[in-house]
Design a protein around this motif. Structure first.
Motif, short mmCIF file in Angstrom:
data_model
loop_
_atom_site.label_atom_id
_atom_site.label_comp_id
_atom_site.label_asym_id
_atom_site.label_seq_id
_atom_site.Cartn_x
_atom_site.Cartn_y
_atom_site.Cartn_z
N LEU A 1 3.07 4.52 0.20
CA LEU A 1 4.40 4.87 -0.31
C LEU A 1 5.18 3.63 -0.70
O LEU A 1 5.97 3.65 -1.66
CB LEU A 1 5.19 5.67 0.74
N LYS B 1 10.86 6.32 15.22
CA LYS B 1 11.57 6.75 14.00
C LYS B 1 12.95 7.31 14.35
O LYS B 1 13.92 7.10 13.62
CB LYS B 1 10.76 7.83 13.26
N ASN C 1 9.86 0.29 5.38
CA ASN C 1 8.80 1.27 5.14
C ASN C 1 7.56 0.99 5.99
O ASN C 1 6.78 1.90 6.28
CB ASN C 1 8.45 1.23 3.64
N ARG D 1 0.98 -7.65 6.37
CA ARG D 1 0.17 -8.66 7.07
C ARG D 1 -1.06 -9.07 6.28
O ARG D 1 -1.66 -10.10 6.57
CB ARG D 1 -0.28 -8.11 8.43
N ARG D 2 -1.46 -8.27 5.30
CA ARG D 2 -2.69 -8.58 4.56
C ARG D 2 -2.33 -9.21 3.22
O ARG D 2 -2.00 -8.52 2.25
CB ARG D 2 -3.53 -7.31 4.38
N ASP E 1 4.30 -10.70 9.39
CA ASP E 1 4.14 -9.69 10.44
C ASP E 1 5.53 -9.39 11.00
O ASP E 1 6.12 -10.24 11.67
CB ASP E 1 3.21 -10.22 11.54
N THR F 1 0.84 -1.21 0.00
CA THR F 1 0.00 0.00 0.00
C THR F 1 0.87 1.26 0.00
O THR F 1 2.08 1.20 0.25
CB THR F 1 -0.88 0.07 1.28
N PHE G 1 2.74 13.09 2.01
CA PHE G 1 2.43 12.45 0.73
C PHE G 1 1.12 11.70 0.98
O PHE G 1 1.15 10.59 1.54
CB PHE G 1 3.53 11.45 0.32
N THR H 1 -1.73 9.39 1.69
CA THR H 1 -2.06 7.97 1.47
C THR H 1 -3.25 7.66 2.37
O THR H 1 -3.45 8.33 3.39
CB THR H 1 -0.90 7.04 1.88
P1 NAP Z 1 0.33 2.83 4.84
O1 NAP Z 1 -0.18 2.69 3.44
O2 NAP Z 1 -0.59 2.58 5.96
O3 NAP Z 1 1.61 1.90 4.95
C1 NAP Z 1 1.96 1.15 6.08
C2 NAP Z 1 2.27 -0.26 5.62
O4 NAP Z 1 2.91 -0.97 6.68
C3 NAP Z 1 1.04 -1.05 5.22
O5 NAP Z 1 1.25 -1.63 3.95
C4 NAP Z 1 0.95 -2.14 6.29
O6 NAP Z 1 0.43 -3.34 5.73
C5 NAP Z 1 2.40 -2.28 6.70
N1 NAP Z 1 2.55 -2.83 8.05
C6 NAP Z 1 2.08 -2.28 9.20
N2 NAP Z 1 2.35 -3.08 10.24
C7 NAP Z 1 3.02 -4.14 9.74
C8 NAP Z 1 3.55 -5.32 10.33
N3 NAP Z 1 3.46 -5.55 11.63
N4 NAP Z 1 4.18 -6.22 9.53
C9 NAP Z 1 4.28 -5.99 8.19
N5 NAP Z 1 3.79 -4.89 7.57
C10 NAP Z 1 3.15 -3.99 8.35
O7 NAP Z 1 0.93 4.30 5.06
P2 NAP Z 1 2.01 5.16 4.24
O8 NAP Z 1 1.58 6.57 4.36
O9 NAP Z 1 2.24 4.58 2.91
O10 NAP Z 1 3.30 4.99 5.15
C11 NAP Z 1 4.45 4.30 4.67
C12 NAP Z 1 5.68 4.81 5.41
O11 NAP Z 1 5.90 6.18 5.12
C13 NAP Z 1 5.61 4.72 6.93
O12 NAP Z 1 6.86 4.37 7.45
C14 NAP Z 1 5.26 6.13 7.34
O13 NAP Z 1 5.64 6.41 8.65
C15 NAP Z 1 6.08 6.89 6.31
N6 NAP Z 1 5.67 8.28 6.11
C16 NAP Z 1 4.52 8.55 5.45
C17 NAP Z 1 4.17 9.86 5.21
C18 NAP Z 1 2.93 10.23 4.47
O14 NAP Z 1 2.64 11.42 4.34
N7 NAP Z 1 2.17 9.28 3.93
C19 NAP Z 1 5.02 10.88 5.66
C20 NAP Z 1 6.19 10.56 6.33
C21 NAP Z 1 6.50 9.25 6.54
P3 NAP Z 1 -0.48 -4.38 6.59
O15 NAP Z 1 -1.45 -3.56 7.36
O16 NAP Z 1 -1.08 -5.23 5.52
O17 NAP Z 1 0.48 -5.13 7.44
#
Ligand code: NAP
Ligand code: HXC
Length: 299
Positions: free
Chosen positions: A27, A169, A99, A47-48, A73, A25, A198, A200
């Protein structure tokens, strides 16, 4: 992502095998698409299982090549080891993107120890477990590798109302800066990307609940460039750090946020104005998103 805006030539990443945690999903999916388009084989973990499979099918349908779903996981070191046994059966990785993350906004006084662990066990511990297992395999096999951690600009100034994330972090930043030195002699290097906003689905549902992904007005108006980040911009930076050609970059943390951090702190300090009712409403919305995602988990 607009693939036309990738700065790099097709084939640049041919022969690379990259593991992207949380690659199903947001980023992680966008970066996986960029690596695939440039010729890498990509393994996406999460996990999904159904979400991973859908993403793999979508990306391979668009670009060909190989995207391998790896349900796992990362809170479990044992699950990671099993997953990596499977990955290594197809050859060693050349790159890792830490990530995967969990996050939600909350007043810190409303958190329980379990709430802290819900974030720290994914971000801080889980990312370390993955890095340790991959690193040991690289060292034993005599392979070089590049690791990127996806952090936030809060590693420099903290973030009120997302304290478990800011702490975790920051820990990963310390990990990268330490291991860049310790494992440099093995040709294993570490860099951090600190993205600003960004939009999401995963982040917005937990950090700006009730606010549409398209709007994201707070991020837009507070940003010196008057906009949120575009996915190709993040992807180009990730490729630079993972692909061959710029290997001397090691131990760095690079922000990609339009200078939001310098202008506004880039965090949630503005939520100091919220009252009890607002916090309760937000907590209810976050709970409902968490429940929907939990129902889809296969690991
Ligand atoms: P997101 O789509 O919710 O991505 C998080 C991902 O982590 C999901 O695919 C989730 O998949 C996976 N995940 C969570 N727990 C897990 C586990 N225990 N084992 C394996 N996978 C796991 O959100 P996103 O915005 O793309 O964030 C991605 C990264 O970018 C994160 O590190 C976030 O902190 C960072 N970030 C995002 C932004 C932004 O603006 N979007 C800004 C700064 C930093 P499952 O639920 O299927 O496990
Ligand atoms: C206070 C809360 C809470 C809230 C949950 N809890 N939500 N406490 N306020 N809003 C508490 C619960 O009451 C419980 O504690 C504990 O946290 C665990 O809750 P669960 O729902 O059982 O957690 P779990 O199913 O493990 O879910 C983990 C999760 C979930 C992190 C909460 O959201 C998840 O897996 N998310 C993955 C995807 C994600 O978060 N993506 C966003 C990344 S964005 P008690 O004691 O009551 O049992 C990101 C962006 C950064 O990092 C930068 C943006 C600019």
């Amino acid at each position: 992502m607009d693939a036309e805006k990738l700065m790099f030539k097709d084939g640049l990443m041919r022969g690379e095998r990259i593991l992207v945690t949380g690659g199903g999903t947001g980023l992680g999916k966008e970066m996986s698409e960029a690596f695939l388009k440039l010729g890498a084989e990509v393994i996406i973990a999460g996990r999904r299982g159904g979400v991973l499979q859908e993403t793999a099918d979508e990306l391979m349908g668009r670009w060909g090549g190989t995207v391998i779903p790896a349900p796992c996981d990362i809170r479990s070191a044992e699950a990671i080891s099993d997953m990596l046994d499977g990955v290594w059966a197809g050859g060693p990785l050349t790159g890792l993107v830490n990530n995967a993350a969990g996050n939600f906004i909350s007043r810190t006084e409303d958190l329980s120890p379990r709430a802290f662990d819900a974030i720290a066990n994914i971000v801080f511990r889980g990312s370390f477990y993955v890095t340790l297992d991959v690193g040991k395999r690289w060292i034993t096999g005599g392979h070089k590798g590049s690791v990127i951690n996806i952090l936030t600009t809060w590693v420099w100034n903290g973030s009120p109302f997302t304290v478990p994330s800011a702490m975790s972090k920051s820990g990963l930043r310390a990990m990268a800066e330490s291991l860049a030195v310790e494992w440099g002699r093995y040709g294993i290097r570490f860099n951090n990307i600190a993205p600003g906003p960004f939009p999401t689905k995963g982040a917005w549902e937990r950090l700006s609940p009730g606010q549409s992904l398209e709007a994201g007005e707070n991020s837009r108006t507070g940003n010196p460039m008057g906009r949120v980040g575009q996915m190709h911009e993040l992807c180009n930076l990730a490729v630079l750090l993972l692909a061959p050609g710029a290997e001397y970059i090691n131990g760095q943390t690079i922000a990609i946020d339009g200078a939001s951090y310098q202008a506004t702190g880039g965090n949630f300090s503005q939520l100091r104005a919220w009252d009890d009712a607002q916090w309760q409403a937000v907590r209810d919305m976050i709970k409902s998103s968490n429940e929907k995602d939990r129902a889809q988990r296969t690991t």
